[in-house]
Write an enzyme that holds these catalytic residues in place. Structure first.
Site, mmCIF file in Angstrom:
data_model
loop_
_atom_site.group_PDB
_atom_site.id
_atom_site.type_symbol
_atom_site.label_atom_id
_atom_site.label_comp_id
_atom_site.label_asym_id
_atom_site.label_seq_id
_atom_site.Cartn_x
_atom_site.Cartn_y
_atom_site.Cartn_z
ATOM 1 N N TRP A 121 3.174 8.035 -8.591
ATOM 2 C CA TRP A 121 1.902 8.452 -7.977
ATOM 3 C C TRP A 121 1.228 9.504 -8.867
ATOM 4 O O TRP A 121 0.031 9.429 -9.120
ATOM 5 C CB TRP A 121 2.149 9.006 -6.569
ATOM 6 C CG TRP A 121 0.883 9.315 -5.833
ATOM 7 C CD1 TRP A 121 0.131 8.473 -5.062
ATOM 8 C CD2 TRP A 121 0.191 10.579 -5.823
ATOM 9 N NE1 TRP A 121 -0.981 9.125 -4.572
ATOM 10 C CE2 TRP A 121 -0.971 10.414 -5.027
ATOM 11 C CE3 TRP A 121 0.435 11.824 -6.408
ATOM 12 C CZ2 TRP A 121 -1.870 11.451 -4.793
ATOM 13 C CZ3 TRP A 121 -0.477 12.860 -6.187
ATOM 14 C CH2 TRP A 121 -1.606 12.660 -5.385
ATOM 15 N N LYS A 161 -5.210 2.123 8.172
ATOM 16 C CA LYS A 161 -4.543 2.253 6.893
ATOM 17 C C LYS A 161 -5.452 2.693 5.742
ATOM 18 O O LYS A 161 -5.040 3.412 4.854
ATOM 19 C CB LYS A 161 -3.923 0.881 6.552
ATOM 20 C CG LYS A 161 -2.836 0.930 5.510
ATOM 21 C CD LYS A 161 -2.182 -0.451 5.437
ATOM 22 C CE LYS A 161 -1.154 -0.514 4.347
ATOM 23 N NZ LYS A 161 -0.591 -1.841 4.192
ATOM 24 N N ARG A 205 0.046 -8.845 -2.621
ATOM 25 C CA ARG A 205 -0.838 -9.484 -1.648
ATOM 26 C C ARG A 205 -2.233 -8.867 -1.715
ATOM 27 O O ARG A 205 -2.404 -7.750 -2.182
ATOM 28 C CB ARG A 205 -0.293 -9.292 -0.227
ATOM 29 C CG ARG A 205 0.983 -10.057 0.056
ATOM 30 C CD ARG A 205 1.577 -9.650 1.399
ATOM 31 N NE ARG A 205 1.875 -8.227 1.407
ATOM 32 C CZ ARG A 205 1.994 -7.488 2.495
ATOM 33 N NH1 ARG A 205 1.822 -8.025 3.686
ATOM 34 N NH2 ARG A 205 2.272 -6.207 2.425
ATOM 35 N N THR A 223 2.446 1.355 -4.301
ATOM 36 C CA THR A 223 2.372 2.331 -5.394
ATOM 37 C C THR A 223 3.599 2.204 -6.295
ATOM 38 O O THR A 223 3.493 2.178 -7.528
ATOM 39 C CB THR A 223 2.281 3.760 -4.815
ATOM 40 O OG1 THR A 223 1.141 3.825 -3.944
ATOM 41 C CG2 THR A 223 2.141 4.804 -5.905
ATOM 42 N N PHE A 257 7.619 13.580 -3.629
ATOM 43 C CA PHE A 257 6.567 14.463 -3.105
ATOM 44 C C PHE A 257 6.855 15.873 -3.625
ATOM 45 O O PHE A 257 8.022 16.257 -3.780
ATOM 46 C CB PHE A 257 6.563 14.468 -1.574
ATOM 47 C CG PHE A 257 5.753 13.359 -0.965
ATOM 48 C CD1 PHE A 257 4.497 13.593 -0.430
ATOM 49 C CD2 PHE A 257 6.250 12.059 -0.948
ATOM 50 C CE1 PHE A 257 3.746 12.560 0.123
ATOM 51 C CE2 PHE A 257 5.509 11.023 -0.393
ATOM 52 C CZ PHE A 257 4.249 11.274 0.142
ATOM 53 N N ALA A 286 3.318 -8.815 7.460
ATOM 54 C CA ALA A 286 4.764 -9.037 7.567
ATOM 55 C C ALA A 286 5.278 -8.826 8.984
ATOM 56 O O ALA A 286 6.386 -9.228 9.302
ATOM 57 C CB ALA A 286 5.512 -8.128 6.610
ATOM 58 N N PHE A 325 5.836 -4.135 4.846
ATOM 59 C CA PHE A 325 6.568 -3.269 5.783
ATOM 60 C C PHE A 325 8.021 -3.055 5.354
ATOM 61 O O PHE A 325 8.344 -3.134 4.172
ATOM 62 C CB PHE A 325 6.461 -3.804 7.208
ATOM 63 C CG PHE A 325 5.056 -3.723 7.766
ATOM 64 C CD1 PHE A 325 4.326 -2.537 7.697
ATOM 65 C CD2 PHE A 325 4.441 -4.823 8.345
ATOM 66 C CE1 PHE A 325 3.031 -2.448 8.195
ATOM 67 C CE2 PHE A 325 3.143 -4.739 8.848
ATOM 68 C CZ PHE A 325 2.442 -3.553 8.773
ATOM 69 N N LYS A 345 5.101 1.800 -0.991
ATOM 70 C CA LYS A 345 5.734 0.583 -1.522
ATOM 71 C C LYS A 345 4.876 -0.075 -2.601
ATOM 72 O O LYS A 345 5.366 -0.410 -3.680
ATOM 73 C CB LYS A 345 5.999 -0.384 -0.363
ATOM 74 C CG LYS A 345 6.826 -1.587 -0.734
ATOM 75 C CD LYS A 345 7.509 -2.250 0.445
ATOM 76 C CE LYS A 345 6.779 -2.462 1.694
ATOM 77 N NZ LYS A 345 5.437 -2.688 1.890
#
Length: 558
Positions: free
Chosen positions: A412, A107, A96, A75, A384, A275, A303, A73
């Site tokens: 990405w 994470k 954030r 990214t 991907f 969140a 999230f 998200k």
């Protein structure tokens, strides 16, 4: 070319000086407070001085329910902002700040990934400009003044068994969830049960993110309820005369931080409430600055859309008077297959049956955005290498049935260049009229609001109040706070309050076991299921892989 980690890519980036980024953003130097060469704070007085300038379009990036496969998200948010600049649009990103807890826990870093990152990523992921330390200090000053008041005679008649204010530390430390303090005899305090929350769950974090200026901050701090008296009257930080000193600690933390993406797009990174246990959005001040400086302000909420987007729309937009122009829902084919029951080890194999089984998770989030909130929406598939054409075609076909387009996001691997298709669709959506509406109205009762979120957003049968919540709802109604919005504390992994229920479950109720008033933030927190406000570290914490060499170069932050 060998595989490069996020941190290697970030460290090889040729960063512009922050004074140059400020110029690109249109920030006058008089508002700029530099923290070294690549970070700065922007004085909040800039917003008042720009009051007459037209706001740019606000774009919210959200996602499906997170899975171990990853969604990307942040990214996508960064890559979209870079992509908008690639197609000639003036964009600014607003994110954030990461919490140290997850950075050292499950994470790892949280500044985007690959070629769609914000830098300096090490600083952003670690101490940054000290905002979280200031928030923790203000939180703990209030805790110290509260316990000192009881120790010094307890003039307000605070019942030590009814204290709701917890101490805070920005670390995943399960040992501190429930503690007993004040031991050691009369001079060492009044013994009582206590506990810690992670700093990002502190009401101070929410207050800082929702405050419009220093005076609003002070007023919100004064309203914070820390506990109750022996005859059940609320006790506030204002009654303890703590708000002035707390505001003094937060004076600089209130100023948004300016950094840059790898491609030199201006980025505000400010505030970081989780969140799942808080309202999950960056500060109102940073978002409004991004809207004043950019024709397109791209922001994200934490999230899945059932948590971050719901709170962004029902709490932040309601309080700050914001109207988003478009919403991006991020998904990956891998994550959708996980929702369809595929084990992590098998996610790279084409599996149209599992993908079809997992797609309802995405489609439910999309329908919530378009049908409940009445906002234009695009699905961004974070690409991907293992995605097959058949899989991508299936996602596109299912979304088309809802009247929503799909854009392949390759940010990405390609940075802004890989975000151009998404950027073009977002620009198109921003030109559409929308009838933005909330999922519940202010006038509804607390129970009606809980039911509205549960039935409309989670697609549950309703809410069941258990344990303390039954009495607490009566207490909150007696306090006259029923008009406040609800901040649901719920697992991020499912629409339900049961983390194991993947996809789009049906035939469940949401269990609310605790209701807590955050009078300073201006919302009521509803704790569902077994959600905790202090996470723990996993068996193998990310901290084990983080290191620094003799030159001060950090490794292992992704």
């Amino acid at each position: 070319m060998g595989y490069k980690s996020d941190i290697q890519i970030a460290q090889e980036c040729n960063k512009k000086r922050i004074t140059e980024i400020a110029k690109i953003a249109g920030v006058d130097e008089k508002y700029l407070e530099q923290y070294g060469n690549y970070k700065a704070k922007i004085d909040y007085s800039m917003l008042k001085d720009m009051a007459d300038k037209k706001d740019g379009k606000l774009i919210l990036v959200t996602a499906i329910n997170p899975t171990p496969a990853g969604e990307g998200k942040t990214t996508t948010t960064v890559g979209l902002a870079d992509g908008l600049r690639k197609i000639g649009k003036n964009s600014v990103v607003a994110l954030r700040e990461p919490s140290l807890g997850p950075v050292f826990g499950v994470k790892g870093g949280a500044a985007g990934g690959g070629y769609a990152q914000v830098v300096p990523m090490e600083d952003i992921n670690l101490h940054f400009t000290g905002d979280f330390h200031a928030i923790g200090a203000a939180n703990n000053l209030l805790a110290a003044m509260l316990d000192n008041h009881i120790q010094q005679g307890n003039e307000l008649g605070i019942d030590p068994r009814k204290i709701t204010w917890k101490r805070a530390v920005d670390m995943n430390d399960r040992q501190l969830r429930n503690i007993v303090d004040g031991l050691g005899g009369k001079t060492n305090g009044v013994p009582r049960e206590d506990g810690f929350e992670i700093t990002v769950a502190s009401e101070i974090m929410a207050v800082l993110c929702l405050a419009s200026d220093i005076m609003d901050l002070k007023e919100r701090l004064a309203r914070i309820i820390v506990g109750y008296t022996y005859d059940d009257k609320p006790v506030t930080a204002g009654q303890l005369k703590a708000q002035g000193a707390m505001a003094a600690l937060l004076k600089d933390a209130l100023k948004p931080n300016l950094v840059q993406t790898l491609e030199g797009t201006p980025a505000f990174i400010h505030g970081g409430p989780f969140a799942n246990i808080a309202h999950g959005c960056n500060s109102v001040t940073a978002t409004k600055m991004a809207m004043k400086l950019g024709d397109y302000a791209v922001t994200e909420a934490g999230f899945g859309a059932d948590l971050g987007a719901e709170k962004f729309l029902d709490i932040k937009c309601r309080m700050a008077g914001l109207t988003p122009s478009a919403v991006v829902v991020v998904a990956t084919v891998r994550a959708l297959k996980h929702h369809g029951g595929v084990a992590k080890a098998d996610l790279n194999n084409e599996n149209l049956v599992a993908l079809e089984a997992g797609l309802p998770n995405l489609l439910q989030h999309v329908k919530n955005v378009t049908d409940v909130y009445k906002l234009p929406c695009v699905v961004a598939i974070n690409a991907f290498p293992t995605d097959t054409k058949a899989e991508l075609d299936l996602v596109e076909a299912k979304c088309k049935q809802l009247g929503v387009n799909v854009a392949l996001s390759e940010v990405w691997a390609k940075g802004g260049e890989g975000g151009k298709a998404l950027a073009q669709e977002v620009v198109r959506l921003c030109e559409e009229q929308n009838d933005f509406t909330f999922s519940y109205s202010d006038e509804m009762s607390i129970k009606e609001k809980l039911d509205a979120i549960a039935t409309k957003i989670y697609h549950a049968d309703g809410v069941q109040l258990v344990g303390n919540a039954v009495q607490q709802i009566k207490q909150l109604e007696a306090l006259g706070v029923s008009h406040m919005p609800i901040c649901m504390a719920k697992t991020q992994y499912s629409f339900s309050d049961d983390a194991t229920k993947l996809g789009a479950p049906k035939g469940f109720t949401v269990t609310v076991r605790n209701l807590k008033i955050c009078a300073g933030a201006g919302f009521i927190v509803a704790l569902t299921g077994d959600i905790l406000t202090m996470p723990g570290l996993p068996k193998v914490p990310a901290a084990e892989k983080i290191d620094v060499d003799e030159n001060g170069v950090i490794s292992g932050l992704f």
